[in-house]
Scaffold this motif. Structure first.
Motif, short mmCIF file in Angstrom:
data_model
loop_
_atom_site.label_atom_id
_atom_site.label_comp_id
_atom_site.label_asym_id
_atom_site.label_seq_id
_atom_site.Cartn_x
_atom_site.Cartn_y
_atom_site.Cartn_z
N GLY A 41 34.26 33.96 34.62
CA GLY A 41 35.22 34.64 33.78
C GLY A 41 34.71 34.99 32.42
O GLY A 41 35.48 35.18 31.50
N THR A 42 33.43 35.05 32.22
CA THR A 42 32.90 35.46 30.93
C THR A 42 31.89 36.57 31.14
O THR A 42 31.05 36.50 32.01
CB THR A 42 32.24 34.28 30.21
N THR A 87 39.14 35.41 34.15
CA THR A 87 38.96 35.36 32.70
C THR A 87 39.87 34.32 32.06
O THR A 87 40.13 34.37 30.86
CB THR A 87 39.24 36.74 32.06
N LYS A 92 39.37 38.60 28.72
CA LYS A 92 38.15 38.73 27.92
C LYS A 92 37.07 37.81 28.47
O LYS A 92 37.34 36.81 29.11
CB LYS A 92 38.42 38.35 26.47
N VAL A 93 35.84 38.20 28.16
CA VAL A 93 34.69 37.39 28.51
C VAL A 93 33.76 37.32 27.31
O VAL A 93 33.29 38.35 26.83
CB VAL A 93 33.94 38.00 29.71
N VAL A 340 33.51 40.38 36.95
CA VAL A 340 33.32 39.43 35.86
C VAL A 340 31.96 38.75 35.98
O VAL A 340 31.22 38.60 35.00
CB VAL A 340 34.47 38.41 35.82
#
Length: 416
Positions: A41-42, A87, A92-93, A340
């Motif tokens: 998730g980043t 995420t 967001k990542v 992701v």
């Protein structure tokens, strides 16, 4: 919950590369149940300067209208749930927002290509979606020509596998359907098999896969192909019955499915031979009527089939957002997981993105999945089921879960 991580990539990429062997908007991130979210998730961004703030642009091109709009809706619902999941509910990542631009291709390859070219011209490095196989076969080469990452969704044509280094899939492919069907058919040797399908990329891929798999097991395979626009399907049901097959494999997509099953029931096909078909979305369950109890189903997915923590998170998120988990929900969810993970490798370099996906193993809503490095096939579990009850009470009951290795398609050479 089992977690996806870059460490799983390092454990699996080596063996996968040595040729180890598949649709509206909803789900705000704040609605997601966050327990046990994925580490995948980043991600990076397509920013200038220090690369720490600009958004990562993703183009979601799918059938929001047209004959496969219902499938497109399922995909889009799943995608939003998957993006929030991957995420941790932030969208967001590493501080970069994943910015998703949705475009409707209406199932038209020319429209899809035009939309994708516009997105690419604006700097978009990731394209996903694609409900229709004919559309997918046009977008894949476009991705390679422009060096952008392309992740197809429900489009099942086998031709996408090994198409090029930039093309991936987040759903199953026809060959996996046929291998699952084969587990229901038993010994095919000496049997006569008729494939009833549409004269489309999807239908032709299914006919070819049945011939390759069951024909390879000793069956004689022929086909009855109906125009995708056909309204009266009785003549095609009659053709099937006249062939007196031992087995009928039905591969059908779109809004004409009710007419098809009515015709097959009225012509006595379901009572005169063994009929195997793919389990479609929840709206289709009542349409089989009494015939449903006599049909054997292969299943890409139905809610509750996998019974794992990731599936639970997907179902909960879609339901809380007012949607309905369905056949192609996992395709969208998995696409978001893949995106992701890819952007973690690079926000701007599609070649690095693609390389990061090759060999990646992860826990998806269907269970253990792996992207085969050699040809980008998505190895994934499949299911078999029977339909219990009739009308609005009709519901699938799991018969068997097949592991990803039990239904792996043959390896292909990467075309480019």
């Amino acid at each position: 919950m089992r977690r996806s991580s870059s460490s799983s990539t390092s454990r699996t990429s080596g063996t996968s590369r040595s040729r180890a062997v598949t649709t509206s908007a909803l789900v705000a991130a704040s609605l997601l149940v966050l327990a046990g979210c994925s580490e995948a998730g980043t991600a990076g961004s397509s920013s200038s300067g220090d690369g720490k703030s600009a958004a990562v642009d993703v183009g979601l091109v799918y059938s929001r209208s047209g004959p496969l709009a219902a499938y497109g809706k399922q995909y889009a619902e799943g995608f939003r749930a998957g993006l929030a999941y991957a995420t941790h509910g932030t969208g967001k990542v590493k501080g970069h927002t994943i910015k998703v631009t949705e475009q409707d291709d209406a199932g038209d390859p020319a429209k899809a290509v035009a939309v994708a070219k516009t997105l690419i011209g604006k700097g978009t490095k990731i394209i996903a979606g694609t409900t229709d196989s004919g559309v997918a076969l046009q977008l894949g080469p476009l991705a390679a020509q422009n060096h952008v990452l392309y992740i197809s969704g429900p489009a099942a044509t086998d031709a996408l596998t090994g198409l090029n280094r930039y093309t991936f899939r987040s759903g199953r492919q026809s060959y996996q359907d046929i291998l699952t069907a084969g587990s229901l058919l038993g010994d095919s040797k000496g049997k006569k098999v008729t494939v009833l399908t549409q004269n489309s990329a999807f239908g032709q891929a299914n006919a070819a896969a049945v011939k390759a798999v069951l024909g390879g097991q000793g069956a004689t395979v022929d086909s009855v192909l109906a125009p995708p626009s056909a309204g009266d399907l009785t003549p095609f049901a009659r053709q099937v019955k006249a062939k007196k097959p031992d087995l009928v494999f039905v591969a059908w997509a779109g809004a004409s499915a009710p007419a098809l099953w009515t015709a097959l029931d009225q012509q006595g096909v379901v009572t005169s031979t063994k009929v195997v078909t793919g389990l479609a979305g929840t709206a289709s369950y009542p349409l089989f009527g009494a015939a449903g109890a006599q049909v054997s189903f292969l299943a890409h997915y139905f809610p509750g089939a996998a019974h794992n923590a990731v599936e639970t998170a997907m179902v909960d998120a879609i339901t809380k957002a007012g949607g309905t988990p369905d056949l192609f929900s996992p395709d969208g969810f998995t696409a978001a997981q893949m995106i992701v993970h890819a952007v973690e490798a690079s926000a701007t370099d599609a070649t690095a993105m693609a390389k990061s996906l090759e060999g990646w193993s992860f826990e998806g809503p269907k269970g253990d999945e792996q992207i085969r490095a050699v040809d980008h096939a998505l190895l994934q579990p499949m299911f078999t089921a029977k339909l219990k009850g009739t009308g609005t009470a009709a519901a699938p009951e799991l018969v068997n879960r097949l592991s990803k290795d039990a239904v792996k398609p043959p390896q292909k050479q990467m075309a480019g």
